[in-house]
Design a protein around this motif. Sequence first.
Motif, PDB file in Angstrom:
ATOM      1  N   ASP A  31     -86.007  24.320 -30.694  1.00 49.55           N
ATOM      2  CA  ASP A  31     -85.170  23.026 -29.391  1.00 49.55           C
ATOM      3  C   ASP A  31     -84.533  22.566 -29.765  1.00 49.55           C
ATOM      4  O   ASP A  31     -84.520  22.042 -30.636  1.00 49.55           O
ATOM      5  CB  ASP A  31     -86.521  23.350 -27.959  1.00 49.55           C
ATOM      6  CG  ASP A  31     -86.602  24.146 -27.416  1.00 49.55           C
ATOM      7  OD1 ASP A  31     -85.975  25.595 -27.086  1.00 49.55           O
ATOM      8  OD2 ASP A  31     -88.345  23.713 -26.664  1.00 49.55           O
ATOM      9  N   VAL A  35     -82.901  17.668 -23.791  1.00 52.12           N
ATOM     10  CA  VAL A  35     -81.657  18.001 -23.070  1.00 52.12           C
ATOM     11  C   VAL A  35     -80.793  17.764 -22.503  1.00 52.12           C
ATOM     12  O   VAL A  35     -80.731  16.076 -22.948  1.00 52.12           O
ATOM     13  CB  VAL A  35     -82.660  18.886 -21.903  1.00 52.12           C
ATOM     14  CG1 VAL A  35     -81.317  20.071 -20.679  1.00 52.12           C
ATOM     15  CG2 VAL A  35     -84.165  19.442 -21.633  1.00 52.12           C
ATOM     16  N   VAL A  50     -79.909  28.139 -24.400  1.00 54.46           N
ATOM     17  CA  VAL A  50     -80.909  28.474 -23.270  1.00 54.46           C
ATOM     18  C   VAL A  50     -81.009  27.193 -22.703  1.00 54.46           C
ATOM     19  O   VAL A  50     -80.553  26.053 -23.383  1.00 54.46           O
ATOM     20  CB  VAL A  50     -81.720  28.713 -24.315  1.00 54.46           C
ATOM     21  CG1 VAL A  50     -82.960  28.865 -23.229  1.00 54.46           C
ATOM     22  CG2 VAL A  50     -81.689  29.851 -25.417  1.00 54.46           C
ATOM     23  N   LYS A  52     -81.981  24.279 -19.423  1.00 57.52           N
ATOM     24  CA  LYS A  52     -83.404  24.014 -19.092  1.00 57.52           C
ATOM     25  C   LYS A  52     -83.555  24.731 -18.053  1.00 57.52           C
ATOM     26  O   LYS A  52     -85.165  24.968 -18.277  1.00 57.52           O
ATOM     27  CB  LYS A  52     -83.192  22.680 -18.351  1.00 57.52           C
ATOM     28  CG  LYS A  52     -84.413  21.625 -17.390  1.00 57.52           C
ATOM     29  CD  LYS A  52     -83.749  20.634 -17.231  1.00 57.52           C
ATOM     30  CE  LYS A  52     -85.255  19.856 -16.531  1.00 57.52           C
ATOM     31  NZ  LYS A  52     -84.874  18.813 -15.648  1.00 57.52           N
ATOM     32  N   SER A  53     -83.586  26.166 -17.605  1.00 58.25           N
ATOM     33  CA  SER A  53     -83.831  27.235 -16.555  1.00 58.25           C
ATOM     34  C   SER A  53     -84.895  27.427 -17.226  1.00 58.25           C
ATOM     35  O   SER A  53     -85.793  28.477 -17.027  1.00 58.25           O
ATOM     36  CB  SER A  53     -83.540  27.170 -15.608  1.00 58.25           C
ATOM     37  OG  SER A  53     -82.304  28.061 -16.252  1.00 58.25           O
ATOM     38  N   GLY A  54     -84.384  28.618 -18.028  1.00 61.54           N
ATOM     39  CA  GLY A  54     -84.684  28.888 -19.258  1.00 61.54           C
ATOM     40  C   GLY A  54     -83.716  29.810 -19.697  1.00 61.54           C
ATOM     41  O   GLY A  54     -84.056  31.307 -20.064  1.00 61.54           O
ATOM     42  N   ALA A  55     -82.407  30.060 -18.488  1.00 57.99           N
ATOM     43  CA  ALA A  55     -81.628  31.526 -18.418  1.00 57.99           C
ATOM     44  C   ALA A  55     -80.641  31.123 -19.898  1.00 57.99           C
ATOM     45  O   ALA A  55     -80.605  30.593 -19.904  1.00 57.99           O
ATOM     46  CB  ALA A  55     -80.847  31.514 -17.069  1.00 57.99           C
ATOM     47  N   THR A  56     -80.593  32.284 -20.902  1.00 53.75           N
ATOM     48  CA  THR A  56     -79.131  32.398 -21.979  1.00 53.75           C
ATOM     49  C   THR A  56     -78.438  32.812 -20.715  1.00 53.75           C
ATOM     50  O   THR A  56     -77.810  33.578 -20.523  1.00 53.75           O
ATOM     51  CB  THR A  56     -80.144  33.377 -22.544  1.00 53.75           C
ATOM     52  OG1 THR A  56     -82.016  33.539 -23.273  1.00 53.75           O
ATOM     53  CG2 THR A  56     -79.256  33.782 -23.947  1.00 53.75           C
ATOM     54  N   CYS A  73     -81.158  23.649 -23.307  1.00 53.31           N
ATOM     55  CA  CYS A  73     -82.246  22.792 -24.004  1.00 53.31           C
ATOM     56  C   CYS A  73     -82.880  23.720 -25.764  1.00 53.31           C
ATOM     57  O   CYS A  73     -83.108  23.652 -26.667  1.00 53.31           O
ATOM     58  CB  CYS A  73     -83.481  23.587 -23.782  1.00 53.31           C
ATOM     59  SG  CYS A  73     -84.204  24.950 -22.686  1.00 53.31           S
ATOM     60  N   LYS A  74     -80.873  25.155 -26.414  1.00 56.41           N
ATOM     61  CA  LYS A  74     -81.407  25.163 -27.170  1.00 56.41           C
ATOM     62  C   LYS A  74     -80.075  25.894 -27.298  1.00 56.41           C
ATOM     63  O   LYS A  74     -79.156  26.240 -26.053  1.00 56.41           O
ATOM     64  CB  LYS A  74     -82.359  26.011 -27.571  1.00 56.41           C
ATOM     65  CG  LYS A  74     -82.514  27.136 -28.937  1.00 56.41           C
ATOM     66  CD  LYS A  74     -83.049  28.311 -28.169  1.00 56.41           C
ATOM     67  CE  LYS A  74     -84.932  28.328 -28.201  1.00 56.41           C
ATOM     68  NZ  LYS A  74     -86.071  29.232 -29.037  1.00 56.41           N
ATOM     69  N   ARG A  76     -78.780  28.534 -29.590  1.00 57.60           N
ATOM     70  CA  ARG A  76     -79.101  29.818 -30.517  1.00 57.60           C
ATOM     71  C   ARG A  76     -77.855  30.415 -31.597  1.00 57.60           C
ATOM     72  O   ARG A  76     -76.577  29.832 -31.493  1.00 57.60           O
ATOM     73  CB  ARG A  76     -78.972  31.046 -29.814  1.00 57.60           C
ATOM     74  CG  ARG A  76     -80.019  30.774 -28.360  1.00 57.60           C
ATOM     75  CD  ARG A  76     -80.032  32.109 -27.563  1.00 57.60           C
ATOM     76  NE  ARG A  76     -80.832  33.155 -28.745  1.00 57.60           N
ATOM     77  CZ  ARG A  76     -80.348  34.396 -28.344  1.00 57.60           C
ATOM     78  NH1 ARG A  76     -78.754  34.698 -28.259  1.00 57.60           N
ATOM     79  NH2 ARG A  76     -80.638  35.256 -29.706  1.00 57.60           N
TER      80      ARG A  76
END
Length: 89
Positions: A31, A35, A50, A52-56, A73-74, A76
């Motif tokens: 991560d 954020v 990715v 903050k909600s986790g969706a890619t 937050c990430k 890739r």
Amino acid sequence: MPIFDNFQDYNVGLTGPICGGFDISPDDDSDLVQVTRAFMVSGAGDVSVVLKSGATLNLAGLTSGVLYPFRVCKIRATGTTATGIVGLV
């Protein structure tokens, strides 16, 4: 002599100006250090994020110098071709 800041007593929020930033090295596993409020690229290309909600999301054809207002937050490595990515907070 310190720099004077007219806005030092204001709370930082998503509608205020960006106050900091950091370089991002795309990584499939790690991560970001925090954020983002937004990010920019200096070399155009695709960015796989990715949120903050986790969706890619795979963001195709990003242009250099444009502010992209995503809470990320990430970023890739797989699917990212853009270079010079900077997280803005």
